[in-house]
Write a protein that holds these residues in place. Structure first.
Motif, PDB file in Angstrom:
ATOM      1  N   VAL A  19       0.838  -1.202   0.000  1.00  0.00           N
ATOM      2  CA  VAL A  19       0.000   0.000   0.000  1.00  0.00           C
ATOM      3  C   VAL A  19       0.871   1.250   0.000  1.00  0.00           C
ATOM      4  O   VAL A  19       2.074   1.193   0.265  1.00  0.00           O
ATOM      5  CB  VAL A  19      -0.950   0.037   1.224  1.00  0.00           C
ATOM      6  CG1 VAL A  19      -1.921  -1.123   1.195  1.00  0.00           C
ATOM      7  CG2 VAL A  19      -0.162   0.039   2.527  1.00  0.00           C
ATOM      8  N   THR A  20       0.230   2.369  -0.278  1.00  0.00           N
ATOM      9  CA  THR A  20       0.855   3.685  -0.171  1.00  0.00           C
ATOM     10  C   THR A  20      -0.095   4.589   0.616  1.00  0.00           C
ATOM     11  O   THR A  20      -1.141   4.141   1.095  1.00  0.00           O
ATOM     12  CB  THR A  20       1.104   4.304  -1.559  1.00  0.00           C
ATOM     13  OG1 THR A  20      -0.166   4.481  -2.222  1.00  0.00           O
ATOM     14  CG2 THR A  20       1.996   3.403  -2.408  1.00  0.00           C
ATOM     15  N   ARG A  21       0.239   5.852   0.739  1.00  0.00           N
ATOM     16  CA  ARG A  21      -0.600   6.800   1.469  1.00  0.00           C
ATOM     17  C   ARG A  21      -2.035   6.799   0.944  1.00  0.00           C
ATOM     18  O   ARG A  21      -2.993   6.849   1.725  1.00  0.00           O
ATOM     19  CB  ARG A  21      -0.015   8.217   1.365  1.00  0.00           C
ATOM     20  CG  ARG A  21      -0.878   9.283   2.047  1.00  0.00           C
ATOM     21  CD  ARG A  21      -0.370  10.693   1.786  1.00  0.00           C
ATOM     22  NE  ARG A  21      -1.350  11.672   2.217  1.00  0.00           N
ATOM     23  CZ  ARG A  21      -1.331  12.326   3.364  1.00  0.00           C
ATOM     24  NH1 ARG A  21      -0.358  12.104   4.226  1.00  0.00           N
ATOM     25  NH2 ARG A  21      -2.278  13.207   3.667  1.00  0.00           N
ATOM     26  N   ALA A  22      -2.189   6.719  -0.370  1.00  0.00           N
ATOM     27  CA  ALA A  22      -3.522   6.788  -0.973  1.00  0.00           C
ATOM     28  C   ALA A  22      -4.437   5.666  -0.503  1.00  0.00           C
ATOM     29  O   ALA A  22      -5.670   5.814  -0.507  1.00  0.00           O
ATOM     30  CB  ALA A  22      -3.408   6.754  -2.492  1.00  0.00           C
ATOM     31  N   ASP A  23      -3.861   4.541  -0.085  1.00  0.00           N
ATOM     32  CA  ASP A  23      -4.656   3.399   0.367  1.00  0.00           C
ATOM     33  C   ASP A  23      -5.023   3.487   1.843  1.00  0.00           C
ATOM     34  O   ASP A  23      -5.871   2.728   2.318  1.00  0.00           O
ATOM     35  CB  ASP A  23      -3.883   2.098   0.144  1.00  0.00           C
ATOM     36  CG  ASP A  23      -3.513   1.886  -1.311  1.00  0.00           C
ATOM     37  OD1 ASP A  23      -4.437   1.813  -2.139  1.00  0.00           O
ATOM     38  OD2 ASP A  23      -2.302   1.831  -1.607  1.00  0.00           O
ATOM     39  N   LEU A  24      -4.394   4.416   2.567  1.00  0.00           N
ATOM     40  CA  LEU A  24      -4.586   4.501   4.020  1.00  0.00           C
ATOM     41  C   LEU A  24      -5.282   5.777   4.468  1.00  0.00           C
ATOM     42  O   LEU A  24      -5.954   5.780   5.505  1.00  0.00           O
ATOM     43  CB  LEU A  24      -3.226   4.398   4.732  1.00  0.00           C
ATOM     44  CG  LEU A  24      -2.416   3.122   4.483  1.00  0.00           C
ATOM     45  CD1 LEU A  24      -1.030   3.259   5.111  1.00  0.00           C
ATOM     46  CD2 LEU A  24      -3.131   1.909   5.052  1.00  0.00           C
ATOM     47  N   VAL A  25      -5.094   6.846   3.721  1.00  0.00           N
ATOM     48  CA  VAL A  25      -5.611   8.156   4.124  1.00  0.00           C
ATOM     49  C   VAL A  25      -6.898   8.465   3.368  1.00  0.00           C
ATOM     50  O   VAL A  25      -6.930   8.420   2.133  1.00  0.00           O
ATOM     51  CB  VAL A  25      -4.563   9.255   3.874  1.00  0.00           C
ATOM     52  CG1 VAL A  25      -5.139  10.631   4.192  1.00  0.00           C
ATOM     53  CG2 VAL A  25      -3.317   8.996   4.724  1.00  0.00           C
TER      54      VAL A  25
END
Length: 301
Positions: free
Chosen positions: A85-91
């Protein structure tokens, strides 16, 4: 078994000697604690969460995949899946969206490894409430699933050091920081030969000196530029600059190499260095038709 299969794949990876040694040491640490537990002795809770630092293209994702398989094979994890994942998947995009989103990702990774690439992007300063909420949720999830979840964060060294200040519980939970160095010119040449073999070619030995000189020059330039911030091109697999459209060198080349299309120059390549670089570009591309026209007789398998 799977343990030996993973070890064989590790052994086949070019370079990264210190990284490989660390991965293999995980089995020893786990075995010691398991034996102490079986003997009724006190065991230590050893954190296996990791931070992979280094430039893009240095093998971090590849090693993370092998770590997930390895930890399952030796009995540390129940599933062994890798969730990238990256930020886009968490935020999330609105208030109240981030925590459920991060929790969902954590649940999908339980039993395996959660790999967060460019993890430093989660922290964009104290005013980034969404990013901080994702980090807080991540820390809580790591504690809730500490017996069956490994989290690996990846990013540049400097940025990751700053990221660890975002939450008081981060630094203690990530004691294992593994540096991935850029490949040397010799290692990149070895990788190029492996890539050639993977596409059914054997790289002509006359290309060795030309490609090695190119790889050394690229890596030297990147090392000099390292102080200017993250390098967008990555540290592991440089893309060659197309040869200039000036007059071809008079150096003789094999007949099978003559006529290889150069593309934008509107003429054929007639020098061995250009042929070698063009062929390397083909290897590192997705095999488009234009570059796939290279003669099999020049690089026979």
């Amino acid at each position: 078994g799977e343990v030996e299969a993973v070890k064989a794949e590790l052994d086949g990876i070019v370079g990264l000697a210190a990284v490989k040694e660390y991965v293999l040491s995980l089995e020893d640490n786990f075995a010691v604690q398991a034996r102490r537990k079986a003997a009724g002795l006190k065991t230590a809770s050893v954190s296996m969460h990791m931070i992979f630092t280094g430039n893009p293209g240095t093998g971090k994702t590849t090693i993370a995949r092998l770590v997930s398989r390895y930890l399952k094979a030796i009995g540390v994890l129940s599933g062994g899946q890798l969730v990238e994942v990256t930020r886009a998947d968490l935020v999330g995009r609105y208030v109240g969206h981030t925590a459920p989103l991060t929790t969902q990702v954590l649940k999908s990774a339980v039993g395996g490894v959660l790999f967060i690439d460019e993890a430093y992007s989660l922290y964009r300063g104290k005013d980034d409430s969404f990013g901080l909420e994702a980090i807080d949720t991540l820390v809580k999830g790591m504690e809730d699933h500490r017996d069956d979840l490994i989290v690996i964060l990846a990013g540049y060294s400097k940025e990751m050091a700053e990221f660890l200040t975002a939450n008081s519980g981060l630094k203690s939970r990530f004691p294992n920081i593994i540096e991935f160095p850029d490949y040397t010119g010799e290692e990149l040449l070895a990788i190029a030969k492996l890539q050639a073999g993977g596409k059914g070619y054997t790289l002509d030995e006359r290309c060795d000196a030309n490609l090695l000189a190119y790889f050394n020059a690229v890596q030297l330039t990147r090392a000099r530029d390292a102080g200017n911030g993250p390098q967008q091109s990555g540290g592991g697999h440089p893309q060659p600059v197309p040869p200039p459209c000036g007059p071809a060198r008079s150096r003789p080349v094999p007949a099978a190499a003559r006529g290889f299309p150069v593309g934008r120059c509107g003429r054929s390549i007639n020098s061995l260095p250009q042929v070698c670089l063009r062929f390397y570009r083909y290897l590192t591309s997705k095999g488009d038709v234009h570059y796939a026209k290279i003669s099999g007789s020049f690089f026979p398998q």
